[in-house]
Design an enzyme around this catalytic site. Structure first.
Site, PDB file in Angstrom:
ATOM      1  N   CYS A 117     -42.050 -51.389 -12.544  1.00 54.19           N
ATOM      2  CA  CYS A 117     -41.452 -51.024 -14.030  1.00 54.19           C
ATOM      3  C   CYS A 117     -40.354 -51.828 -14.271  1.00 54.19           C
ATOM      4  CB  CYS A 117     -41.110 -49.456 -13.691  1.00 54.19           C
ATOM      5  SG  CYS A 117     -42.244 -48.255 -13.192  1.00 54.19           S
ATOM      6  N   HIS A 256     -34.489 -47.680 -17.907  1.00 55.05           N
ATOM      7  CA  HIS A 256     -36.005 -47.481 -17.712  1.00 55.05           C
ATOM      8  C   HIS A 256     -36.286 -45.792 -17.784  1.00 55.05           C
ATOM      9  CE1 HIS A 256     -40.068 -46.940 -16.041  1.00 55.05           C
ATOM     10  NE2 HIS A 256     -39.918 -46.745 -14.855  1.00 55.05           N
ATOM     11  N   ASN A 286     -43.250 -41.720 -18.195  1.00 58.07           N
ATOM     12  CA  ASN A 286     -42.837 -43.186 -17.832  1.00 58.07           C
ATOM     13  C   ASN A 286     -43.661 -43.952 -18.273  1.00 58.07           C
ATOM     14  OD1 ASN A 286     -42.327 -45.419 -15.997  1.00 58.07           O
ATOM     15  ND2 ASN A 286     -42.119 -44.005 -14.244  1.00 58.07           N
TER      16      ASN A 286
HETATM   17  N1  ACO Z   1     -45.956 -29.343 -10.707  1.00 57.33           N
HETATM   18  C1  ACO Z   1     -45.626 -28.077  -9.945  1.00 57.33           C
HETATM   19  N2  ACO Z   1     -44.972 -28.524  -8.482  1.00 57.33           N
HETATM   20  C2  ACO Z   1     -45.003 -29.720  -8.423  1.00 57.33           C
HETATM   21  C3  ACO Z   1     -45.410 -30.821  -8.995  1.00 57.33           C
HETATM   22  C4  ACO Z   1     -45.964 -30.539 -10.345  1.00 57.33           C
HETATM   23  N3  ACO Z   1     -46.464 -31.371 -11.025  1.00 57.33           N
HETATM   24  N4  ACO Z   1     -45.139 -31.977  -8.204  1.00 57.33           N
HETATM   25  C5  ACO Z   1     -44.532 -31.576  -7.138  1.00 57.33           C
HETATM   26  N5  ACO Z   1     -44.371 -30.367  -7.298  1.00 57.33           N
HETATM   27  C6  ACO Z   1     -43.808 -29.148  -6.075  1.00 57.33           C
HETATM   28  C7  ACO Z   1     -43.966 -29.968  -4.663  1.00 57.33           C
HETATM   29  O1  ACO Z   1     -45.024 -29.884  -4.126  1.00 57.33           O
HETATM   30  C8  ACO Z   1     -42.816 -29.387  -3.965  1.00 57.33           C
HETATM   31  O2  ACO Z   1     -43.381 -28.110  -3.579  1.00 57.33           O
HETATM   32  P1  ACO Z   1     -42.680 -27.380  -2.115  1.00 57.33           P
HETATM   33  O3  ACO Z   1     -41.199 -27.395  -2.247  1.00 57.33           O
HETATM   34  O4  ACO Z   1     -43.823 -26.045  -2.023  1.00 57.33           O
HETATM   35  O5  ACO Z   1     -43.306 -28.639  -1.079  1.00 57.33           O
HETATM   36  C9  ACO Z   1     -41.729 -28.889  -5.014  1.00 57.33           C
HETATM   37  O6  ACO Z   1     -42.666 -29.203  -6.306  1.00 57.33           O
HETATM   38  C10 ACO Z   1     -40.502 -30.010  -5.218  1.00 57.33           C
HETATM   39  O7  ACO Z   1     -41.417 -31.432  -4.994  1.00 57.33           O
HETATM   40  P2  ACO Z   1     -40.394 -32.560  -4.879  1.00 57.33           P
HETATM   41  O8  ACO Z   1     -41.165 -33.910  -4.741  1.00 57.33           O
HETATM   42  O9  ACO Z   1     -39.051 -32.480  -3.895  1.00 57.33           O
HETATM   43  O10 ACO Z   1     -39.573 -32.492  -6.449  1.00 57.33           O
HETATM   44  P3  ACO Z   1     -38.410 -33.661  -7.001  1.00 57.33           P
HETATM   45  O11 ACO Z   1     -37.500 -32.709  -7.666  1.00 57.33           O
HETATM   46  O12 ACO Z   1     -38.273 -34.802  -6.125  1.00 57.33           O
HETATM   47  O13 ACO Z   1     -39.409 -34.096  -8.416  1.00 57.33           O
HETATM   48  C11 ACO Z   1     -40.461 -36.120  -8.831  1.00 57.33           C
HETATM   49  C12 ACO Z   1     -40.378 -34.931  -8.128  1.00 57.33           C
HETATM   50  C13 ACO Z   1     -40.329 -35.714 -10.282  1.00 57.33           C
HETATM   51  C14 ACO Z   1     -41.396 -37.132  -8.636  1.00 57.33           C
HETATM   52  C15 ACO Z   1     -39.069 -37.071  -8.516  1.00 57.33           C
HETATM   53  O14 ACO Z   1     -39.170 -37.127  -7.138  1.00 57.33           O
HETATM   54  C16 ACO Z   1     -38.966 -38.414  -9.153  1.00 57.33           C
HETATM   55  O15 ACO Z   1     -39.107 -38.357 -10.414  1.00 57.33           O
HETATM   56  N6  ACO Z   1     -38.950 -39.228  -8.415  1.00 57.33           N
HETATM   57  C17 ACO Z   1     -38.847 -40.736  -9.120  1.00 57.33           C
HETATM   58  C18 ACO Z   1     -40.329 -40.960  -9.247  1.00 57.33           C
HETATM   59  C19 ACO Z   1     -40.140 -42.315 -10.165  1.00 57.33           C
HETATM   60  O16 ACO Z   1     -39.035 -42.815 -10.584  1.00 57.33           O
HETATM   61  N7  ACO Z   1     -41.154 -42.998  -9.954  1.00 57.33           N
HETATM   62  C20 ACO Z   1     -41.667 -44.195 -10.843  1.00 57.33           C
HETATM   63  C21 ACO Z   1     -40.351 -45.413 -10.286  1.00 57.33           C
HETATM   64  S1  ACO Z   1     -40.880 -46.869 -10.573  1.00 57.33           S
HETATM   65  C22 ACO Z   1     -41.862 -46.729 -11.862  1.00 57.33           C
HETATM   66  O17 ACO Z   1     -41.495 -46.086 -12.916  1.00 57.33           O
HETATM   67  C23 ACO Z   1     -43.296 -46.991 -11.955  1.00 57.33           C
END
Ligand code: ACO
Length: 331
Positions: A117, A256, A286
């Site tokens: 990214c 980003h 994203n």
């Molecule tokens: N819908 C519903 N529930 C979900 C989903 C979904 N799409 N995805 C995950 N969950 C659940 C998980 O299973 C978890 O359940 P549990 O508590 O029963 O285990 C709960 O939601 C919380 O999951 P987390 O992964 O802890 O949620 P978080 O608040 O961290 O959000 C996310 C997840 C959105 C992916 C976040 O971590 C994030 O944005 N991370 C950075 C990602 C990123 O920037 N990626 C790209 C960077 S580089 C590039 O841009 C290519």
């Protein structure tokens, strides 16, 4: 003696027509509109379709034509085309060479940069250094991505995040305004936080017309989340210091667009109010290396930028990689 700098002379962007909203995703994986909005800020994303011929090349070319039109220069004047992407149509040659052909930019050197990214900011840094050192006088820098081709539509932790699109900027040389400073970083020891292994996941009916690659996206979202905030905040502070600009001088931050909560936390760490931060993640999700040039183009066309305005760009992505640039806007 005045320093030669690269200035942004025009911006452009292009996104596919198909909108995949959160309700559509509710029918594909076990997720909800409420979860996606609360955890990411995303409401919908654009998906490139074969039937509409929305290839990586075509998205990149459309964005480039708009940027050239705004800059009022012809493609035949370009000395360099650099494309940040991880989702090229073919393994090789580069997307940049196909764009060179499509634009008939006969004298431009052309190559791609792979930095996840952060691809657009890596490409911008390479091209602006080429202008600053006199290697070339004008350049086209593109961020383009078609991550739908490598999305695992059975993995709710990633498929709700990504979208397709392209953005481009035209760089020319300047003695006053332009890119004041850039900084780049990487940490290959953390590659496992975001990568693309082999495998062809199933595709739901509504997405049957998307392009497919024989690999998909795997991500450790939690760990990336924390690293993204720290890396972007640190490199932003570094580049602000390098350019002699204080956070209060900034007119607009164009970060980003990976997660609204990451953007909020970044703004807080930099002590910059959210009114000065451009956000369009709700519309596109994203789009990886396309996210900054799409957002910059929208901000410019909405009239949010004027001559002398200070703009901070910062990104974070697979690699891991990160980067930032400070620009004094010139039009
Ligand atoms: N819908 C519903 N529930 C979900 C989903 C979904 N799409 N995805 C995950 N969950 C659940 C998980 O299973 C978890 O359940 P549990 O508590 O029963 O285990 C709960 O939601 C919380 O999951 P987390 O992964 O802890 O949620 P978080 O608040 O961290 O959000 C996310 C997840 C959105 C992916 C976040 O971590 C994030 O944005 N991370 C950075 C990602 C990123 O920037 N990626 C790209 C960077 S580089 C590039 O841009 C290519």
């Amino acid at each position: 003696m005045n320093m030669i700098r690269a200035r942004i002379a025009g911006t452009g962007s292009a996104t596919p027509e198909m909108i995949l909203n959160n309700a559509d995703l509710e029918a594909i994986v076990d997720t909800s509109d409420d979860w996606i909005i609360k955890r990411t800020g995303i409401r919908e994303r654009r998906i490139a379709l074969k039937g509409r011929n929305e290839t990586t090349l075509n998205l990149a070319t459309s964005a480039s034509l708009k940027a050239l039109e705004m800059a009022k220069i012809g493609a035949d004047a370009l000395d360099m085309i650099v494309v940040g992407t991880v989702s090229q149509d073919m393994h090789f040659p580069s997307v940049a060479c196909f764009v060179q052909d499509a634009l008939n930019a006969k004298k431009a050197a052309a190559f791609d940069v792979s930095a996840g990214c952060t691809g657009f900011l890596y490409a911008l840094s390479v091209a602006s250094n080429a202008i600053a050192t006199g290697t070339c006088r004008s350049a086209l820098v593109i961020g383009v991505e078609r991550l739908s081709a490598m999305t695992n539509w059975e993995d709710r932790t990633t498929c709700v995040l990504f979208g397709d699109g392209a953005g481009a900027v035209v760089l020319t040389s300047s003695q006053d305004d332009g890119i004041l400073a850039s900084a780049l970083g990487a940490d290959g020891t953390c590659w496992e936080l975001l990568y693309s292994p082999n495998g062809s996941p199933n595709v739901p009916e509504i997405l049957k017309d998307t392009y497919r690659k024989p690999f998909f996206i795997k991500m450790d979202g939690n760990r990336l989340f924390k690293k993204a905030i720290i890396s972007m905040a640190d490199i932003s502070s570094e580049v602000l210091e390098k350019s002699g600009v204080s956070p209060s001088d900034i007119r607009l931050v164009v970060p980003h667009q990976a997660n609204f909560r990451i953007i909020q936390a970044l703004a807080e760490r930099l002590s910059i109010p959210m009114e000065k931060v451009y956000v369009n993640i709700h519309k596109y999700g994203n789009t990886s290396s396309a996210s900054i040039p799409i957002a910059l183009d929208e901000a410019a066309r909405e009239g949010l930028l004027g001559p002398g305005d200070i703009v901070l760009l910062t990104a974070f992505g697979a690699g891991l990689t990160w980067g930032a640039s400070v620009i004094r806007w010139s039009f």
